[in-house]
Design a protein around this motif. Sequence first.
Motif, PDB file in Angstrom:
ATOM      1  N   ASP A 148     125.859 -40.297 -38.078  1.00  0.00           N
ATOM      2  CA  ASP A 148     125.239 -41.222 -39.029  1.00  0.00           C
ATOM      3  C   ASP A 148     125.926 -42.583 -39.000  1.00  0.00           C
ATOM      4  O   ASP A 148     125.277 -43.631 -38.997  1.00  0.00           O
ATOM      5  N   ALA A 149     127.265 -42.568 -38.988  1.00  0.00           N
ATOM      6  CA  ALA A 149     128.015 -43.827 -38.927  1.00  0.00           C
ATOM      7  C   ALA A 149     127.727 -44.556 -37.616  1.00  0.00           C
ATOM      8  O   ALA A 149     127.609 -45.785 -37.588  1.00  0.00           O
ATOM      9  N   LEU A 150     127.605 -43.799 -36.555  1.00  0.00           N
ATOM     10  CA  LEU A 150     127.293 -44.377 -35.251  1.00  0.00           C
ATOM     11  C   LEU A 150     125.915 -45.047 -35.287  1.00  0.00           C
ATOM     12  O   LEU A 150     125.741 -46.157 -34.778  1.00  0.00           O
ATOM     13  N   ALA A 151     124.953 -44.390 -35.931  1.00  0.00           N
ATOM     14  CA  ALA A 151     123.610 -44.968 -36.062  1.00  0.00           C
ATOM     15  C   ALA A 151     123.667 -46.272 -36.865  1.00  0.00           C
ATOM     16  O   ALA A 151     122.979 -47.238 -36.542  1.00  0.00           O
ATOM     17  N   ASP A 152     124.503 -46.308 -37.907  1.00  0.00           N
ATOM     18  CA  ASP A 152     124.657 -47.528 -38.706  1.00  0.00           C
ATOM     19  C   ASP A 152     125.240 -48.664 -37.876  1.00  0.00           C
ATOM     20  O   ASP A 152     124.810 -49.812 -37.987  1.00  0.00           O
ATOM     21  N   ILE A 153     126.226 -48.335 -37.052  1.00  0.00           N
ATOM     22  CA  ILE A 153     126.846 -49.342 -36.198  1.00  0.00           C
ATOM     23  C   ILE A 153     125.819 -49.907 -35.225  1.00  0.00           C
ATOM     24  O   ILE A 153     125.718 -51.119 -35.043  1.00  0.00           O
TER      25      ILE A 153
END
Length: 159
Positions: A148-153
Amino acid sequence: MNIRAVVSDETTRLSAIIDACLGLEGPMLPILHQIQQEFGFIPEPAKQLIADALNLSRAEVHGVITFYHDFRDKPAGRHVLKLCRAEACQSMGGEPLAAKIQALLGVDWHCTTPDGALTLEPVYCLGLCAQAPAAMLDGEVHARLDEDALADILAEVRR
């Protein structure tokens, strides 16, 4: 503007940086940092100019540039994503995240996406071992990464 004028301007700018740093103790790294700050990378002609100014071989200058991961030989993308590759991050799931981002972006380490949006770089410790896995996007650290954090980045990069 013709090619000679561009080359002359680049050489003038490089020479000014080199001259400004010559009086420093151990001037090669300050010179390289200033050139990278000015150009976004180390242009090939800089190697010989630095070598001549410091009475070194071009190969010695090239060796320093290639030893340090932060120096580039071509411009980076608009954004630079550095993923931690150290053991703590790998043990906390960094390897699958690295594979996922490489697949999503379609690039390998030290490469830039075809649209010039992002350059993907490995880094060997961001000092966030207790919050692994970690990354740095344009100088801002991101800890406890997951998909999820990767998708946000990636969404931030694509804005």
